[in-house]
Design a protein around this motif. Sequence first.
Motif, PDB file in Angstrom:
ATOM      1  N   LYS A   1      58.600  39.607  63.797  1.00 30.41           N
ATOM      2  CA  LYS A   1      57.952  40.795  62.295  1.00 30.41           C
ATOM      3  C   LYS A   1      56.904  40.216  62.694  1.00 30.41           C
ATOM      4  N   GLY A   2      56.278  42.183  62.376  1.00 31.30           N
ATOM      5  CA  GLY A   2      55.445  42.402  62.171  1.00 31.30           C
ATOM      6  C   GLY A   2      54.620  43.157  63.744  1.00 31.30           C
ATOM      7  N   LEU A   3      55.556  43.458  64.632  1.00 30.99           N
ATOM      8  CA  LEU A   3      55.067  43.483  66.095  1.00 30.99           C
ATOM      9  C   LEU A   3      55.241  45.512  66.200  1.00 30.99           C
ATOM     10  N   ASP A   4      54.249  46.067  67.007  1.00 35.97           N
ATOM     11  CA  ASP A   4      54.172  47.478  67.146  1.00 35.97           C
ATOM     12  C   ASP A   4      55.341  47.697  67.861  1.00 35.97           C
ATOM     13  N   LYS A   5      56.346  47.880  66.987  1.00 39.17           N
ATOM     14  CA  LYS A   5      57.773  48.848  68.105  1.00 39.17           C
ATOM     15  C   LYS A   5      57.116  50.069  68.303  1.00 39.17           C
ATOM     16  N   GLU A   6      56.933  50.633  67.905  1.00 37.50           N
ATOM     17  CA  GLU A   6      56.544  52.307  68.376  1.00 37.50           C
ATOM     18  C   GLU A   6      55.846  51.542  69.795  1.00 37.50           C
ATOM     19  N   LYS A   7      55.038  51.217  70.218  1.00 41.23           N
ATOM     20  CA  LYS A   7      54.267  50.728  71.350  1.00 41.23           C
ATOM     21  C   LYS A   7      55.112  50.371  72.750  1.00 41.23           C
ATOM     22  N   ILE A   8      56.001  49.591  71.799  1.00 40.27           N
ATOM     23  CA  ILE A   8      57.164  48.084  72.238  1.00 40.27           C
ATOM     24  C   ILE A   8      58.529  49.393  72.865  1.00 40.27           C
TER      25      ILE A   8
END
Length: 665
Positions: free
Chosen positions: A28-35
């Motif tokens: 949770k709370g990950l930078d999905k766009e960057k990943i």
Amino acid sequence: MEEESSGKLSDTKLVGRMALNDNKAGMKGLDKEKINRIIMENTVGSRYYKNEQKRDKQVQERIQKMKERSKCFSSQQRKEALQKADEILASVEKERDLSRTIIHIDMDAFYASVEERDRPELKEKPMAVGGMDMLSTSNYMARRFGVRAAMPGFIAKKLCPELIIVPLNFDKYKKVSQECQSIFADYDCNFMAMSLDEAYLDITEHLEKRVLLSEKKRTFSFNAELLNGSNTNASEHPTKTFGFSAQDVSEELRFRIHQKTLLTASAGIAPNTMLAKIGSDLNKPNGQTYFRPDRDSIMEFIRALSIRKVSGIGKVSEQLLAALDVKTCGDLYERRADLFLLFSNISCNFFFRTALGCSSSRLEGDSERKSISTERTFNTISDPVKLYLKLEELCETLVGDIKKKNVQGKTVVLKIKTVDFESRTRSRSINSGIQTKDEILCIGKDLLKLEIANAKGKLALRLMGIGISKLEAASSAQQVSIRSFFTGRKNNNASTSSIDTVDLLAEVSDASNDATAIFKDTETSCEKEEEISSEKKTANFENCDLVIKCATQSTSKTDSCNITDKETKPDSIDVGDRSAKTRLFEEDMTCPLCQVTFSASEFTLGQFNLHIDSCLSRREIKNILQSESNNNQPLSRKLSPKKSAPSKRRKIASNQFHKIDKFFS
């Protein structure tokens, strides 16, 4: 293409199957766009990218067709669909059972936790278990970087350059799993293990008996190793006592697992399996969730629950439902008419049960199980010899599970996934139950040989699975009686009447429909692929030549009993283990039906029985004899409708069948 090669991918490229799935605990709370951007930049042009792109295109085509169909429905059709959907929901509601208490135990990052336990230096480092081709799981530190199960290792390395990848060690994981299962059996001897790291327990009866347990039996000692490694004074806190409620039982279970294995587990406690499964994931790691057996509180929770949190709704289903603006379980209820019109009856029933928070409150017993299987993800293997060895390894694991359940099956299923991420499933059915390694391996190698032949010897796999379906209770007496029967007749072979085996047809089915739902998702398996049905094959045993040697050129004459292919080519591996350890008869035996002699130095009893299955089916023989008695129709017309047999041979065959029928009776 220039946009892709430069790595500057548009936002539209980051959706669908290739986008990061952050529903796993600890993500949770990950930078999905960057990943997602890192994933895309490092996968463009790879087999993984091409496969995901192809499958995403297929899903988008399905979505487009679904939308077009939806526009064609009239208001009357929608009204009728709504009425029928409400009828199904009403019937599901009547089945709601709040009287049972189910616990779902799920070990936390199981494989990674076992490795961390044995190598403490890994605990504070991002670590995953698997290989560069595919990861089986990752620890919680690695998940902070977006590294998760079913992700290629080379992508994980790009997300987290410091990631440590540890090879799989299934023998070690099995041992730990058995330790956990020995604890489960104290609470429910009929617990249902779903994989090495999770299981369902019905503790309803245990709770009834628990009120009579003394305090001593509800008290457990702390692990000395844990106490020595902590600031806890062993003399002050040597034991822990648990209460009588379902929450207490769950805590006691998790405590005992931790004390015995030094690993943590999470749990869900609920009136049914679906809610228990959801609950075990809500408070990971090392937590538990309790659902009171109250309809209103369950409905309040389920309405706001994301559909992706429900086991059984994966990437594809999520995309299809999202196209209908269905994102929560409450939306499933609101769009019930559209679901009824656009999805199959089975899917609708599942969606409606999900919308009401209803599922099975009874654990599936052994007699109710439809299949048993095992599968492994591994680094790419293309050498046929190594592929056969991997299959043999899987068969050993499968047979262990079969013996525990004391069952046998009539269909063997082989599942493979190529390096191009293409998944295929083949299956073959026989007339009698099988349960030994030799029997399963014999058919499994035959199916694998077909795949190797179709790939022209260039088959490269990254996943393989083997299983059996059409289960029934095992009958050891059948094996003994068959052995005794043929041993008793070995001296009378000369006087045994011969039957022209052109009238004996054995049909071998490669229908992959039998394989549906056999392989269940675990941390070690990738998401299910669409299964490719195989054409039915028919084996015509003329003069029984095919039971002696594999037919490698004509798949229409493939026998499930490839026994004595002694060629040294990689794709011509001996199907049976001919060591003295596996020889189950000491003297040559002859099939009383087709007169083919099997050498004791080359064949096992399992292989001999598979041949007998090809020549003999008790059920079919009885049907033929019964039909002949009722209709006075010649036996040969039933066995071979295109060719009338001479009356003398018909009499011999009829007498022989009567002898066999008398023996089995």
